[in-house]
Design a protein around this motif. Structure first.
Motif, PDB file in Angstrom:
ATOM      1  N   ALA A 115       0.993  -1.201  -0.028  1.00 59.53           N
ATOM      2  CA  ALA A 115       0.057   0.025   0.193  1.00 59.53           C
ATOM      3  C   ALA A 115       0.992   1.181   0.072  1.00 59.53           C
ATOM      4  O   ALA A 115       1.769   1.516   0.923  1.00 59.53           O
ATOM      5  CB  ALA A 115      -0.847   0.134   1.288  1.00 59.53           C
ATOM      6  N   VAL A 116       0.739   1.985  -1.031  1.00 61.78           N
ATOM      7  CA  VAL A 116       1.565   3.313  -1.058  1.00 61.78           C
ATOM      8  C   VAL A 116       0.932   4.531  -0.792  1.00 61.78           C
ATOM      9  O   VAL A 116      -0.277   4.709  -0.879  1.00 61.78           O
ATOM     10  CB  VAL A 116       2.154   3.353  -2.426  1.00 61.78           C
ATOM     11  CG1 VAL A 116       3.133   2.050  -2.843  1.00 61.78           C
ATOM     12  CG2 VAL A 116       1.249   3.479  -3.547  1.00 61.78           C
ATOM     13  N   THR A 117       1.691   5.478  -0.362  1.00 62.87           N
ATOM     14  CA  THR A 117       1.103   6.816  -0.249  1.00 62.87           C
ATOM     15  C   THR A 117       0.727   7.728  -1.615  1.00 62.87           C
ATOM     16  O   THR A 117       0.914   7.146  -2.680  1.00 62.87           O
ATOM     17  CB  THR A 117       1.889   7.693   0.482  1.00 62.87           C
ATOM     18  OG1 THR A 117       3.178   8.058  -0.443  1.00 62.87           O
ATOM     19  CG2 THR A 117       2.613   7.144   1.819  1.00 62.87           C
ATOM     20  N   ASN A 118       0.093   8.640  -1.499  1.00 61.48           N
ATOM     21  CA  ASN A 118      -0.109   9.735  -2.392  1.00 61.48           C
ATOM     22  C   ASN A 118       0.850  10.873  -2.632  1.00 61.48           C
ATOM     23  O   ASN A 118       0.586  11.952  -3.177  1.00 61.48           O
ATOM     24  CB  ASN A 118      -1.283  10.072  -2.716  1.00 61.48           C
ATOM     25  CG  ASN A 118      -2.000  11.091  -1.416  1.00 61.48           C
ATOM     26  OD1 ASN A 118      -1.605  10.372  -0.368  1.00 61.48           O
ATOM     27  ND2 ASN A 118      -2.603  12.047  -1.591  1.00 61.48           N
ATOM     28  N   GLY A 119       2.057  10.582  -1.950  1.00 67.49           N
ATOM     29  CA  GLY A 119       3.242  11.427  -1.795  1.00 67.49           C
ATOM     30  C   GLY A 119       3.931  11.735  -3.218  1.00 67.49           C
ATOM     31  O   GLY A 119       3.705  10.448  -4.141  1.00 67.49           O
ATOM     32  N   GLN A 120       4.370  12.911  -3.463  1.00 69.57           N
ATOM     33  CA  GLN A 120       4.965  13.275  -4.554  1.00 69.57           C
ATOM     34  C   GLN A 120       6.478  13.077  -4.397  1.00 69.57           C
ATOM     35  O   GLN A 120       7.350  13.276  -3.177  1.00 69.57           O
ATOM     36  CB  GLN A 120       4.564  14.724  -5.086  1.00 69.57           C
ATOM     37  CG  GLN A 120       3.025  14.728  -5.116  1.00 69.57           C
ATOM     38  CD  GLN A 120       2.688  13.924  -6.225  1.00 69.57           C
ATOM     39  OE1 GLN A 120       3.011  13.658  -7.479  1.00 69.57           O
ATOM     40  NE2 GLN A 120       1.449  13.127  -5.980  1.00 69.57           N
TER      41      GLN A 120
END
Length: 373
Positions: A221-226
């Motif tokens: 599960a990954v973040t929606n970070g940039q």
């Protein structure tokens, strides 16, 4: 580093800061600088006979999907508990889930630690591989300390090795009727699993691959970070999964769906589900009478286009007032229920002061909205 690199790094830090600060606020259980409600994110390991055959052609993908439907069913029909056909929850205390209309639940761990309602599927997760060196033992628990977090925001009752009994616990979950497993939680964030793509590939092959064919397996599960990860090499967000698939075609083939997270302002619905496009506005420059400005991306659709696998949104939360958060839920939940590419979703989360009001599991107005939107 270049200006663009510095800006990307600052954006990643600011995102992590706001994310962790909001987690502390939403938990409503701050004690001695800590967020008590974060005390149940845990982990797990696996072993299954059989040889994994790597094949990434469209024909193989079609055959694998047909096999999944035969073994596990479509898993998209409503259950008798009245919940949305895709609605689930991330929880710390199973007792607090009983009044929510849900069909599945997980606790970032390898065993349910309590009884869920009949018909609610528990999904086990291998949260993180081992206790990172920067985590310290405090009062028989493990407390992570990060300079970007104010105080001790997560208290975790983990074993020193989180893979020690993963195989036994995951097998027990499957034996109890579960048909899904989840991999690592936020390996792209240095305040969570914090795993380079190369480590995720190694760990997947050792601990997740043995379950291929026995369960539908979700990606990390990954973040929606940039921007880049803290290691400066691997990307954050869905691009992390893309690089993971490129590094391990076998892993891509074994992965049935991808797990994503979404955190942003509650009024930023456009970022949740609107296509990226440009808007023409008047410009004073003679060489260009109009400027094209990018509008917010639709995070979930773009991730699906990039990764080409069904999506589970295993954490999402909008920042804002209760009314603003309710408006977001009323907007996006019916939409997710209608989207064929979104298989399941889980709000963040089932904590006292957020979705539930007390130890009896009575729902807050926000919990009522999540449960019935």
């Amino acid at each position: 580093p270049s200006l663009s690199a510095r800006l990307a790094r600052r954006e990643r830090r600011n995102w992590a800061d706001s994310r962790s600060d909001n987690f502390c606020r939403s938990s409503n259980a701050t004690q001695e600088g800590g967020c008590e409600s974060g005390s149940a994110r845990r982990d797990s390991k696996a072993a299954v006979p059989g040889q994994v055959v790597s094949c990434i052609s469209p024909i193989c993908a079609f055959v694998r999907r047909a096999e999944e439907l035969t073994l596990f069913g479509n898993n998209t029909s409503s259950l008798s508990n009245g919940g949305g056909s895709k609605r689930g929850i991330g929880y710390n205390d199973a007792r607090l889930t009983t009044k929510l209309n849900i069909r599945w639940a997980y606790n970032w761990g390898r065993q349910p630690d309590g009884a869920l309602n009949s018909g609610v599927e528990y999904v086990a997760m291998l949260y993180v591989l081992i206790t990172p060196p920067e985590w310290t033992a405090v009062d028989t628990e493990l407390t992570r300390v990060s300079p970007t977090w104010s105080g001790l925001c997560v208290r975790l009752s983990w074993d020193a090795s989180n893979t020690a009994d993963w195989a036994d616990k995951a097998n027990a979950a499957l034996a109890s009727g579960s048909t899904h497993l989840l991999a690592f939680n936020e390996p792209d964030l240095d305040t969570q699993a914090n795993m380079p793509v190369s480590e995720s590939v190694r760990a997947w092959k050792e601990h997740i691959s043995p379950f291929a064919g026995r369960a539908r397996i979700g990606s990390m599960a990954v973040t929606n970070g940039q921007g880049p990860m803290a290691n400066g090499q691997d990307p954050m967000g869905p691009l992390y999964i893309k690089r993971f698939f490129e590094a391990c075609p076998q892993c891509e083939q074994e992965c049935s769906f991808v797990a994503l997270h979404w955190y942003d302002q509650a009024n930023n619905v456009a970022y949740f589900k609107v296509r990226e496009r440009t808007k023409r506005i008047p410009s004073r420059r003679l060489s260009s009478p109009f400027l094209s400005l990018p509008l917010p991306q639709k995070h979930l659709q773009d991730a699906y286009a990039l990764l080409k696998k069904p999506i589970w949104l295993t954490e999402f939360q909008g920042y804002g007032t209760v009314a603003e958060q309710q408006a977001l839920l009323r907007e996006v939940i019916p939409w997710m229920e209608e989207q064929a590419f979104i298989e399941r979703y889980a709000g963040f989360g089932d904590f006292i002061g957020n979705y539930v009001a007390d130890q009896e599991g009575n729902l807050t107005p926000l919990g009522e909205t999540y449960s019935n939107a």
